[in-house]
Motif scaffolding. Structure first.
Motif, PDB file in Angstrom:
ATOM      1  N   SER A 143       0.833  -1.202   0.000  1.00 30.54           N
ATOM      2  CA  SER A 143       0.000   0.000   0.000  1.00 30.54           C
ATOM      3  C   SER A 143       0.867   1.252   0.000  1.00 30.54           C
ATOM      4  CB  SER A 143      -0.918   0.007   1.238  1.00 30.54           C
ATOM      5  OG  SER A 143      -0.137   0.028   2.429  1.00 30.54           O
ATOM      6  N   GLY A 144       0.233   2.376  -0.287  1.00 32.43           N
ATOM      7  CA  GLY A 144       0.871   3.680  -0.170  1.00 32.43           C
ATOM      8  C   GLY A 144       2.060   3.880  -1.090  1.00 32.43           C
ATOM      9  N   HIS A 145       3.008   4.706  -0.608  1.00 29.17           N
ATOM     10  CA  HIS A 145       4.205   5.007  -1.395  1.00 29.17           C
ATOM     11  C   HIS A 145       5.073   3.772  -1.608  1.00 29.17           C
ATOM     12  CE1 HIS A 145       3.446   9.248  -1.601  1.00 29.17           C
ATOM     13  NE2 HIS A 145       3.480   9.413  -0.291  1.00 29.17           N
TER      14      HIS A 145
END
Length: 316
Positions: free
Chosen positions: A301-303
């Motif tokens: 998830s995310g960066h």
């Protein structure tokens, strides 16, 4: 958090250094900009960016990344910043440290690399850490596992595709005598053949073994050996046949079941992106009927997800 207007790719290392400096300034780091720049640069470009950054700002870029990034993304980007041999040296060193419990990572890296890659790793290892790779293997491993690793990093092997048919038949017979034919196992014979034969030769030995004895050499290794010694032998054998298939399976295992083995996921994606990732992606799709990109997307998830998917490239 401010959003940078990124320069078009390609840019000069100096321009990239300036953009990174701007990404670090102000309230919070513009992580998206950092990922966009660094994930699209090859090893030479990343080295030049580090040089320009140090020249312009009297600051080490890696240290700045440590202070600006966190968690799994920090681990992945810091490993990515090195060239392939430097990365491998770091992975092995971290796995061999006295308080480490990741000897499997060191085994995987050493036993999956070609002789020329191992020579580069040894050079980087001594340069970075002030000690020879063989010395750390001697200190931090044991038994037949140690003997195999020492033999594998110290022995010159042919890297071409020609195969000696007579030697193939003799080696297959010797391995059978050393394992399945006798009570107990002659580990020295396994170490000698697996560390001295080229990938092409070892793959041919595996084929000959099956033809001669009706069973695979991989199964013989599993029956006759165990633990990290078995892991090393199987890694050498599988990479002699199809390295991309081997790494696809390791990636699959890292994302299967409850939780994700992020250490393995990062290590494989980061260390293979500049080597053979397109082949690994093709094998993953062929074996598991799902793209590697989709698998990584579902487990991250995310960066952190953005960085890994950028390294992987198109979803195919």
């Amino acid at each position: 958090m401010s959003t940078l207007t990124l320069p078009p790719v390609p840019t000069s290392p100096r321009d990239d250094a300036i953009q990174l400096y701007r990404a670090f300034k102000g309230m919070g780091c513009d992580t998206a900009a950092v990922i966009h720049i660094l994930s699209h640069r090859d090893a030479t470009q990343r080295s030049l960016i580090q040089h320009e950054y140090r020249t312009m700002y009297s600051e080490d870029l890696l240290k700045r990344l440590v202070s600006e990034l966190h968690g799994k993304l920090e681990t992945a980007i810091l490993l990515w910043m090195h060239d392939p041999a430097g990365r491998d040296a770091i992975v092995i060193r971290q796995a061999l440290l006295p308080d480490a419990t990741h000897l499997d990572a060191a085994t995987e890296v050493i036993c999956s690399r070609t002789p020329s890659q191992i020579q580069m790793i040894k050079h980087n290892y001594q340069s970075k850490f002030g000690v020879f790779l063989e010395q750390d293997i001697e200190r931090h491993t044991s038994g037949d596992h140690k003997k195999l690793l020492l033999a594998y990093v110290s022995t010159s092997r042919y890297e071409g595709f020609e195969v000696d048919r007579q030697m193939t038949l003799k080696d297959a017979k010797d391995l059978y005598k050393a394992g399945e034919k006798r009570w107990g196992t002659d580990e020295k014979t396994f170490i000698r053949i697996f560390s001295e034969r080229s990938r092409a030769q070892l793959a041919a030995i595996g084929t000959a073994y099956r033809d001669m004895y009706g069973s695979s050499l991989k199964k013989a290794v599993k029956r006759e050996t165990s633990g990290r010694f078995e892991h090393g032998l199987l890694t050498i054998l599988k990479c002699s046949e199809n390295p991309a298939k081997y790494f696809a399976k390791v990636l699959r295992k890292s994302m299967k079941g409850l939780g994700t083995d992020d250490g393995t996921l990062i290590r494989i994606i980061v260390t293979r992106t500049e080597i053979d990732m397109q082949y690994i992606k093709a094998e993953y799709l062929r074996q598991y009927k799902k793209t590697l990109n989709d698998a990584v997307h579902s487990e991250t998830s995310g960066h952190y997800r953005t960085f890994l998917l950028t390294l992987l490239g198109p979803n195919c």
